[in-house]
Design an enzyme around this catalytic site. Structure first.
Site, PDB file in Angstrom:
ATOM      1  N   ARG A  79      12.326  -1.371   5.884  1.00 46.08           N
ATOM      2  CA  ARG A  79      12.067  -1.205   4.443  1.00 46.08           C
ATOM      3  C   ARG A  79      12.220   0.240   4.008  1.00 46.08           C
ATOM      4  O   ARG A  79      11.768   1.144   4.710  1.00 46.08           O
ATOM      5  CB  ARG A  79      10.638  -1.663   4.101  1.00 46.08           C
ATOM      6  CG  ARG A  79      10.493  -3.133   4.329  1.00 46.08           C
ATOM      7  CD  ARG A  79       9.201  -3.717   3.790  1.00 46.08           C
ATOM      8  NE  ARG A  79       9.341  -5.150   3.863  1.00 46.08           N
ATOM      9  CZ  ARG A  79       8.399  -6.008   4.205  1.00 46.08           C
ATOM     10  NH1 ARG A  79       7.180  -5.576   4.456  1.00 46.08           N
ATOM     11  NH2 ARG A  79       8.644  -7.288   4.255  1.00 46.08           N
ATOM     12  N   ASP A  92      -1.882  -2.028  15.445  1.00 45.70           N
ATOM     13  CA  ASP A  92      -0.614  -1.292  15.515  1.00 45.70           C
ATOM     14  C   ASP A  92      -0.324  -0.453  14.273  1.00 45.70           C
ATOM     15  O   ASP A  92       0.486   0.462  14.317  1.00 45.70           O
ATOM     16  CB  ASP A  92       0.551  -2.263  15.761  1.00 45.70           C
ATOM     17  CG  ASP A  92       0.598  -3.419  14.749  1.00 45.70           C
ATOM     18  OD1 ASP A  92      -0.191  -3.399  13.790  1.00 45.70           O
ATOM     19  OD2 ASP A  92       1.419  -4.336  14.916  1.00 45.70           O
ATOM     20  N   HIS A  93      -0.992  -0.749  13.161  1.00 47.31           N
ATOM     21  CA  HIS A  93      -0.667  -0.050  11.909  1.00 47.31           C
ATOM     22  C   HIS A  93      -1.503   1.221  11.700  1.00 47.31           C
ATOM     23  O   HIS A  93      -0.964   2.293  11.496  1.00 47.31           O
ATOM     24  CB  HIS A  93      -0.923  -0.974  10.710  1.00 47.31           C
ATOM     25  CG  HIS A  93       0.164  -1.975  10.444  1.00 47.31           C
ATOM     26  ND1 HIS A  93       0.495  -2.963  11.328  1.00 47.31           N
ATOM     27  CD2 HIS A  93       0.984  -2.146   9.385  1.00 47.31           C
ATOM     28  CE1 HIS A  93       1.483  -3.694  10.811  1.00 47.31           C
ATOM     29  NE2 HIS A  93       1.790  -3.215   9.630  1.00 47.31           N
ATOM     30  N   SER A  96       5.974  -6.979   1.820  1.00 48.33           N
ATOM     31  CA  SER A  96       4.831  -7.167   2.713  1.00 48.33           C
ATOM     32  C   SER A  96       3.990  -8.390   2.347  1.00 48.33           C
ATOM     33  O   SER A  96       3.880  -8.768   1.186  1.00 48.33           O
ATOM     34  CB  SER A  96       3.957  -5.918   2.623  1.00 48.33           C
ATOM     35  OG  SER A  96       2.629  -6.220   2.934  1.00 48.33           O
ATOM     36  N   ASP A 115       1.682 -11.022   8.667  1.00 50.02           N
ATOM     37  CA  ASP A 115       2.614  -9.915   8.495  1.00 50.02           C
ATOM     38  C   ASP A 115       3.974 -10.516   8.208  1.00 50.02           C
ATOM     39  O   ASP A 115       4.381 -11.492   8.845  1.00 50.02           O
ATOM     40  CB  ASP A 115       2.670  -9.066   9.772  1.00 50.02           C
ATOM     41  CG  ASP A 115       3.404  -7.765   9.527  1.00 50.02           C
ATOM     42  OD1 ASP A 115       2.752  -6.729   9.384  1.00 50.02           O
ATOM     43  OD2 ASP A 115       4.654  -7.801   9.454  1.00 50.02           O
ATOM     44  N   ARG A 169       0.807  -8.469   2.568  1.00 46.43           N
ATOM     45  CA  ARG A 169      -0.583  -8.030   2.365  1.00 46.43           C
ATOM     46  C   ARG A 169      -1.256  -8.811   1.239  1.00 46.43           C
ATOM     47  O   ARG A 169      -0.847  -8.749   0.083  1.00 46.43           O
ATOM     48  CB  ARG A 169      -0.625  -6.519   2.107  1.00 46.43           C
ATOM     49  CG  ARG A 169       0.137  -6.050   0.896  1.00 46.43           C
ATOM     50  CD  ARG A 169       0.288  -4.542   0.875  1.00 46.43           C
ATOM     51  NE  ARG A 169       1.239  -4.120   1.880  1.00 46.43           N
ATOM     52  CZ  ARG A 169       1.969  -3.002   1.799  1.00 46.43           C
ATOM     53  NH1 ARG A 169       1.830  -2.188   0.789  1.00 46.43           N
ATOM     54  NH2 ARG A 169       2.820  -2.688   2.753  1.00 46.43           N
TER      55      ARG A 169
HETATM   56  C1  MIC Z   1       4.934  -3.932   6.117  1.00 48.06           C
HETATM   57  O1  MIC Z   1       5.880  -3.765   6.866  1.00 48.06           O
HETATM   58  O2  MIC Z   1       5.023  -3.834   4.872  1.00 48.06           O
HETATM   59  C2  MIC Z   1       3.586  -4.298   6.726  1.00 48.06           C
HETATM   60  C3  MIC Z   1       2.707  -3.119   6.570  1.00 48.06           C
HETATM   61  O3  MIC Z   1       3.730  -4.564   8.087  1.00 48.06           O
HETATM   62  C4  MIC Z   1       3.065  -5.516   5.988  1.00 48.06           C
HETATM   63  C5  MIC Z   1       1.683  -5.886   6.269  1.00 48.06           C
HETATM   64  C6  MIC Z   1       0.643  -5.028   5.599  1.00 48.06           C
HETATM   65  O4  MIC Z   1       0.813  -4.606   4.462  1.00 48.06           O
HETATM   66  O5  MIC Z   1      -0.372  -4.820   6.248  1.00 48.06           O
HETATM   67  C7  MIC Z   1       3.933  -6.763   6.118  1.00 48.06           C
HETATM   68  O6  MIC Z   1       5.110  -6.647   6.409  1.00 48.06           O
HETATM   69  O7  MIC Z   1       3.469  -7.870   5.848  1.00 48.06           O
HETATM   70 FE1  SF4 Z   2       4.876  -2.266  11.311  1.00 44.36          FE
HETATM   71 FE2  SF4 Z   2       5.564  -3.605   9.117  1.00 44.36          FE
HETATM   72 FE3  SF4 Z   2       6.946  -1.461   9.901  1.00 44.36          FE
HETATM   73 FE4  SF4 Z   2       7.090  -3.656  11.308  1.00 44.36          FE
HETATM   74  S1  SF4 Z   2       7.769  -3.385   9.203  1.00 44.36           S
HETATM   75  S2  SF4 Z   2       6.828  -1.607  12.105  1.00 44.36           S
HETATM   76  S3  SF4 Z   2       5.025  -4.483  11.112  1.00 44.36           S
HETATM   77  S4  SF4 Z   2       4.810  -1.506   9.206  1.00 44.36           S
END
Ligand code: MIC
Ligand code: SF4
Length: 643
Positions: A379, A64-65, A537, A119, A539
């Site tokens: 975010r 999805d990313h 995140s 995630d 990550r």
């Molecule tokens: C985000 O919203 O920051 C992400 C991208 O979904 C991350 C995961 C990632 O960095 O791959 C998260 O929320 O954990």
């Molecule tokens: Fe995707 Fe993370 Fe954004 Fe949710 S917050 S839509 S999981 S990048």
């Protein structure tokens, strides 16, 4: 004594430890989810563990990313993940099928189960009465291998809801209000549990918006009871048989309680560049906007997009605004199409994209220079949109559409009558593209592209640690600061040597080079930080890539939960200042010695002396026995191999 919903699920899944606040407990994990940006590494780790099939009740691999395919890298990763799912017995949700959290809520979530996801927004499942927790990829890999998930027993923060949301005020505003009161670190160490008469006024998708966005409080997770609304939601998904009632006992007690009257709320908005920078929409109304994005795992359900479409039946989008819709899932897209709302959106001038994360993680949709961007995302950390110096505001779909119509930030209550929305009794499932687990077959091959690099090896921790303060950063540093995302860097998630070139890129783009030079001189890296270090995140690359560069110790005022766990998993020692004022006494560039670090850890020492250019500082060690052994071994994989 009676139990809360969270305590009931924890008790049902407890495999080690005692449910006493602050103690380490281990939980059986029923379900896992991964997404592509964290998933490739999680499966490389799963392969390294060497288990032939996933051992959970259900595991889903989502893409999805990383949807923008500007070269072979993301496309290769998608194929790799599909072949992994086939090989190891997972469901596979392909690109365009939707955001993991939204699809999981619709098709897989079950009240009372545990879900571990790589995630940080995994708590979305809490909207259904699941205990859904975000973690690093390696923790999820361990759960897929049938191992329990370890965490420090959180306290339970009860949020007592009363009243009913007024017109044009929605679930997003509930959590914006909680963030306004508690801040991005207010939930650290807690499970947020919602109770009280106001709960019945919220649908499952409203609840999921709240538990999802609750990740920004730093909470371990958030949970709602499973009640009649939950039954109706599951019935609309054709999954009523998976419903069970799960409510707190009448005499359950919470460690903290906050009262929140839904009727008293008004439209709120988070200003740049932190989700807790919350004000009333009326306070910033009138500022011109250039971009409005409705989407993300927080606010892109059938309800959200229908309310937006119904509002647009009577209004047009301003010509000065790029108004974009990122549907949460194929199910959402199919249903708004069948009900005619998609046509309204297109007709009103919306740019409608495929279902996925898209601009929420900087995969396109970067705003213009100095242009205000309103987003229904969770975010707005600085630069996350892809534009340096961005001005991103977070708000409800109602505020978003009102502002898109007027071209300036607008309180939606000015638009008059609020469109009615009732969830249909049955929805189109929209899951035809989800691949079921394949039967075990040794002939299934894993397809690896050239960008997939093997997992790096790490040395055990030395007895006396010698290094240098390579960077000093302030409070609330996010994992986006440590390891940025975006369309350029995300395709490197399966290649640690390549992605490590971008560590701390926004703060000091020379950091990787300086680390390499220091390591050649025989110094490892220590990072000094403030409060809530590593929020945001999940990550694990924010631990793994710095470790690859030679960062081995972090000394901060306090840590965010998931990042601290990731540091331990990759052998970076997390220390906190005994006296927070010592933070001001340590300068970047100084040489550091920590004598006897290894033995202190293994002997269970509660603190250690850190010598910075001859000056002594006391650092606290808040770690379980298991954590200490993992750190001494140089990380979880080393430890698991030797165990
Ligand atoms: C985000 O919203 O920051 C992400 C991208 O979904 C991350 C995961 C990632 O960095 O791959 C998260 O929320 O954990
Ligand atoms: Fe995707 Fe993370 Fe954004 Fe949710 S917050 S839509 S999981 S990048």
């Amino acid at each position: 004594m009676g139990k809360t919903v969270a305590e009931k699920i924890l008790a049902d899944h407890l495999v080690e430890g005692e449910m006493k606040q602050g103690e380490e407990i281990a939980l059986r994990i029923d379900q896992t989810l991964t997404q592509d940006a964290t998933g490739t590494m999680a499966y490389l780790e799963f392969e390294a563990i060497g288990i032939p099939r996933v051992k959970t009740e259900l595991s889903v691999c989502y893409v999805d990313h990383n949807l923008v395919q500007s070269d072979f890298k993301n496309a290769d990763d998608h194929r790799f993940l599909q072949s992994i799912a086939r090989k190891f017995g997972l469901y596979f949700s392909p690109p365009g099928n939707g955001i993991s959290h939204q699809v999981h809520l619709e098709r897989f979530g079950v009240p009372g189960k545990t879900l571990l996801g790589s995630d940080s927004h995994t708590p979305t499942g809490g909207g259904l009465g699941m205990l859904a927790i975000g973690a690093g990829g390696l923790d999820v890999a361990m759960a897929m291998a049938g191992k329990p998930f370890y965490l420090i027993m959180p306290e339970i923060y009860g949020i007592k809801l009363s009243g009913k949301l007024p017109p044009w005020v929605s679930a997003r505003d509930v959590l914006l209000e909680v963030l306004r009161r508690l801040s991005v670190k207010g939930g650290v160490g807690y499970i947020m549990e919602y109770f009280g008469p106001g709960v019945a006024e919220l649908s499952v998708t409203d609840r999921a918006t709240i538990t999802n966005f609750g990740a920004e409080l730093g909470a371990t997770t958030s949970v709602f009871p499973s009640d009649e609304n939950t039954r109706q939601f599951l019935a609309s998904q054709g999954r009523e048989e998976q419903w069970r009632e799960l409510v707190a006992d009448d005499d359950a007690s919470y460690d903290q309680v906050m009262e929140l009257d839904l009727s008293s709320l008004e439209p709120l908005i988070a200003c740049p560049s932190s989700p807790d920078n919350v004000v009333k929409v009326s306070e910033v109304a009138g500022k011109p906007v250039t971009q409005v994005l409705v989407g993300s795992c927080t606010n892109s359900s059938i309800r959200d997009l229908t309310v937006v479409a119904k509002t647009l039946e009577k209004h047009e989008i301003s010509k000065d605004v790029s108004f974009e819709i990122n549907p949460g899932s194929r199910q959402v897209l199919e249903n708004i199409t069948a009900r005619g709302d998609l046509l309204t959106l297109i007709h009103a001038g919306a740019r409608v994209h495929q279902a996925g994360c898209l601009g929420c993680i900087g995969m396109g949709q970067a705003p213009s220079t100095d242009g205000i961007s309103l987003r229904t995302f969770p975010r707005n950390f600085p630069g996350r949109s892809g534009t340096a110096g961005d001005k991103v505001y977070l708000c409800s779909p109602e505020v978003a559409v009102a502002s898109a119509i007027r071209g300036v930030i607008t309180d939606p209550r000015e638009l008059g009558e609020y469109p009615e929305f009732t969830m249909p009794d049955n929805v189109l499932p929209g899951d035809a593209r989800i691949e079921k687990p394949w039967p075990e077959d040794s002939r299934i091959e894993i397809i690896r592209g050239p960008n997939i690099a093997p997992f790096p090896d790490f040395e055990p921790l030395p007895e006396t640690w010698q290094g240098r303060v390579m960077l000093k950063v302030a409070d609330n540093i996010t994992t986006d600061h440590i390891m940025p995302a975006g369309a350029k860097i995300l395709p490197l998630r399966s290649n640690i040597p390549a992605i490590s070139e971008f560590v701390f890129n926004q703060i000091d783009h020379n950091f990787p080079l300086q680390m390499k030079e220091a390591v050649l001189e025989g110094y490892f890296g220590l990072i000094v930080g403030g409060e809530n270090y590593g929020q945001g995140s999940s990550r694990e690359h924010a631990a793994l890539a710095p470790r690859y560069l030679g960062v081995q110790v972090k000394l901060v005022k306090s840590f965010a939960r998931i990042h601290k766990a990731n540091l331990i998993n990759f052998g970076i020692v997390p220390l906190t200042f005994a006296d927070p004022e010592d933070y001001d006494r340590i300068e970047q560039g100084r040489d550091v010695v920590i004598p006897g670090l290894r033995t202190t850890l293994l002997d269970g020492g509660a603190s250690v002396q850190v010598e910075v250019d001859g000056q002594q500082f006391t650092a606290l060690i808040d770690l379980s026995r298991r954590h200490r052994a993992i750190l001494a071994a140089g990380g979880l994989l080393n430890w698991a191999r030797n165990a």
